[in-house]
Design an enzyme around this catalytic site. Structure first.
Site, PDB file in Angstrom:
ATOM      1  N   TRP A   1      62.778 -54.451 -13.291  1.00  0.00           N
ATOM      2  CA  TRP A   1      62.331 -55.498 -14.216  1.00  0.00           C
ATOM      3  C   TRP A   1      63.089 -56.791 -14.027  1.00  0.00           C
ATOM      4  O   TRP A   1      62.513 -57.876 -14.137  1.00  0.00           O
ATOM      5  CB  TRP A   1      62.385 -55.006 -15.663  1.00  0.00           C
ATOM      6  CG  TRP A   1      61.339 -53.965 -15.926  1.00  0.00           C
ATOM      7  CD1 TRP A   1      61.545 -52.641 -16.187  1.00  0.00           C
ATOM      8  CD2 TRP A   1      59.906 -54.138 -15.902  1.00  0.00           C
ATOM      9  NE1 TRP A   1      60.340 -51.993 -16.333  1.00  0.00           N
ATOM     10  CE2 TRP A   1      59.317 -52.883 -16.169  1.00  0.00           C
ATOM     11  CE3 TRP A   1      59.063 -55.231 -15.678  1.00  0.00           C
ATOM     12  CZ2 TRP A   1      57.934 -52.696 -16.226  1.00  0.00           C
ATOM     13  CZ3 TRP A   1      57.685 -55.041 -15.738  1.00  0.00           C
ATOM     14  CH2 TRP A   1      57.132 -53.793 -16.003  1.00  0.00           C
TER      15      TRP A   1
ATOM     16  N   ASP B   1      66.421 -59.468 -21.585  1.00  0.00           N
ATOM     17  CA  ASP B   1      65.191 -58.702 -21.749  1.00  0.00           C
ATOM     18  C   ASP B   1      65.581 -57.377 -22.400  1.00  0.00           C
ATOM     19  O   ASP B   1      66.216 -56.525 -21.783  1.00  0.00           O
ATOM     20  CB  ASP B   1      64.557 -58.463 -20.368  1.00  0.00           C
ATOM     21  CG  ASP B   1      63.300 -57.601 -20.436  1.00  0.00           C
ATOM     22  OD1 ASP B   1      62.952 -57.103 -21.525  1.00  0.00           O
ATOM     23  OD2 ASP B   1      62.675 -57.406 -19.369  1.00  0.00           O
TER      24      ASP B   1
ATOM     25  N   LYS C   1      57.285 -50.627 -26.039  1.00  0.00           N
ATOM     26  CA  LYS C   1      58.209 -49.570 -25.677  1.00  0.00           C
ATOM     27  C   LYS C   1      58.784 -48.924 -26.934  1.00  0.00           C
ATOM     28  O   LYS C   1      58.716 -47.729 -27.123  1.00  0.00           O
ATOM     29  CB  LYS C   1      59.364 -50.123 -24.818  1.00  0.00           C
ATOM     30  CG  LYS C   1      58.905 -50.913 -23.594  1.00  0.00           C
ATOM     31  CD  LYS C   1      58.251 -50.063 -22.531  1.00  0.00           C
ATOM     32  CE  LYS C   1      57.408 -50.842 -21.532  1.00  0.00           C
ATOM     33  NZ  LYS C   1      58.103 -51.775 -20.693  1.00  0.00           N
TER      34      LYS C   1
HETATM   35  C1  LIG Z   1      57.738 -52.803 -19.787  1.00  0.00           C
HETATM   36  C2  LIG Z   1      58.753 -53.820 -19.508  1.00  0.00           C
HETATM   37  C3  LIG Z   1      58.393 -55.149 -19.200  1.00  0.00           C
HETATM   38  C4  LIG Z   1      56.956 -55.597 -19.095  1.00  0.00           C
HETATM   39  O1  LIG Z   1      56.291 -55.575 -20.308  1.00  0.00           O
HETATM   40  P1  LIG Z   1      54.787 -56.072 -20.471  1.00  0.00           P
HETATM   41  O2  LIG Z   1      54.641 -56.177 -21.936  1.00  0.00           O
HETATM   42  O3  LIG Z   1      53.909 -55.037 -19.835  1.00  0.00           O
HETATM   43  O4  LIG Z   1      54.651 -57.381 -19.788  1.00  0.00           O
HETATM   44  C5  LIG Z   1      59.406 -56.051 -18.982  1.00  0.00           C
HETATM   45  N1  LIG Z   1      60.699 -55.683 -19.049  1.00  0.00           N
HETATM   46  C6  LIG Z   1      61.069 -54.423 -19.325  1.00  0.00           C
HETATM   47  C7  LIG Z   1      62.513 -54.086 -19.386  1.00  0.00           C
HETATM   48  C8  LIG Z   1      60.113 -53.458 -19.566  1.00  0.00           C
HETATM   49  O5  LIG Z   1      60.492 -52.202 -19.847  1.00  0.00           O
END
Ligand SMILES: *Cc1c(COP(=O)(O)O)cnc(C)c1O
Length: 360
Positions: free
Chosen positions: A103, A172, A196
């Site tokens: 990511w 993030d 998530k």
């Molecule tokens: C799933 C995830 C993303 C992407 O998320 P989307 O909502 O599908 O764009 C980005 N960063 C991390 C750490 C993730 O687990």
């Protein structure tokens, strides 16, 4: 489980707390006497405004978000933030990114389209460790330092934030959001795709320090400016009303069980059940260094891809869903977010123990 539900170990979208789903079900056809479902409701209605206001306030309460931070709900998932962050925060056109997995790698690719990026990486060992960031060589004019605080695919978590030497920290938190207490003032910007650990897909929560919201970016598409969303209370256009509603319920649920301290305790106990098993097992083992192991995403492998595949198949048959590891790591991955009950992890461990016994 109730309703014939399975223990769903998906990395996202993922399990929601059952009491929250029940509440949503209860309100589905007629939200509190409004005569309509929240899905059918104008985002300009007083009923929805209240849902929105409470969601923001409950999140502020949960995380103790200081007054000088704005909470924004933006569409485009976490992925859009890979672009919005450099577009809005790169004043000098420079940033430092720590690459600890898939990511952060994606975020780096987008940031490089906007400016100059210094990368510190753990790619040399397939992201099984987190680089020592206690004394980074940070350019004097760097605009920010970027981390992915929990790498969903590789299963690592930052235990101690990097020393940014006074620069803004951007994180993030998608796959660890609200899983433990967080000192918001350590960051300039926190963001998390909600599917998530919080709610339905298609929305990101952005927590941004007010002084980072710029008003000199007229040339940037209006939707890409944080200012647009901040000025309009996240309703410049029709927001993801449904996600805001569901996330709001999860915020209330977390408050009701004792907040982030309480959920962190549960998460630690839950992950320990699985890690203790992996540490003792002769068949299965974790894939990252022990001191950075994630409480949310637990990748593990056997000695061969064939056996991995056999285990995945057996878990599915036994009613444990979505345990196949990501292709870049292989093996299995159990995502055990806030809403995964401890019983789910215990049942999985019992199953794996039995499998190991039977395939010695
Ligand atoms: C799933 C995830 C993303 C992407 O998320 P989307 O909502 O599908 O764009 C980005 N960063 C991390 C750490 C993730 O687990």
């Amino acid at each position: 489980m109730k309703y014939g539900r399975t223990f769903n170990f998906s990395a996202g979208p993922a399990m929601m707390p059952e009491p929250v789903l029940e509440e949503i079900k209860e309100e589905l056809l007629n939200y509190r006497g409004s005569g309509m479902c929240v899905m059918e409701m104008s985002h300009r209605s007083p009923e929805f405004q209240q849902i929105y206001d409470e969601a923001v306030q409950d999140l502020r309460d949960l995380m103790n978000i200081p007054e000088n931070y704005k909470v924004l709900f933006i569409q485009g998932g976490a992925t859009l933030q890979f672009s919005m962050i450099p577009m809005n925060l790169m004043k000098n056109g420079k940033a430092v990114y720590i690459e600890t997995g898939a990511w952060s790698k994606k975020a780096i690719a987008e940031a490089k389209k906007v400016g100059e990026v210094t990368v510190i990486s753990s790619k040399d060992k397939n992201y099984t460790y987190i680089p020592n960031c206690s004394d980074l060589d940070i350019p004097e004019d760097a605009d920010y330092v970027y981390i992915c605080e929990n790498e969903t695919i590789h299963g690592s978590t930052w235990q101690k934030l990097p020393n940014t030497k006074g620069k803004i920290l951007v994180a993030d938190q998608s796959s660890m959001f609200l899983s433990k207490p967080c000192k918001v003032s350590d960051y300039g910007l926190i963001y998390a795709g909600v599917q998530k650990n919080v709610g339905p897909a298609g929305m990101v929560v952005v927590i941004i320090r007010e002084d980072l919201i710029r008003d000199d970016l007229e040339d940037l598409p209006v939707y890409m400016q944080y200012k647009t969303h901040a000025d309009a209370g996240s309703m410049y256009n029709t927001p993801n009303c449904w996600a805001i509603y569901c996330c709001g319920k999860v915020f209330k649920y977390l408050k009701s069980i004792g907040g982030l301290e309480a959920i962190n305790k549960r998460n630690e106990e839950k992950a320990k059940v699985l890690y203790d098993f992996l540490d003792r097992s002769e068949m299965f083992g974790g894939t990252v260094e022990k001191d950075i192991r994630s409480l949310m995403n637990v990748p593990f492998v056997t000695a061969s891809p064939e056996l991995d595949a056999q285990v995945v198949k057996a878990t599915k048959t036994a009613g444990y869903d979505n345990l196949k590891g990501h292709k870049s790591v292989g093996g299995l991955r159990a995502s055990i977010y806030n809403a995964m009950p401890k019983e789910g992890v215990e049942a999985l461990v019992d199953f794996l123990k039995k499998f190991e016994e039977e395939h010695k």
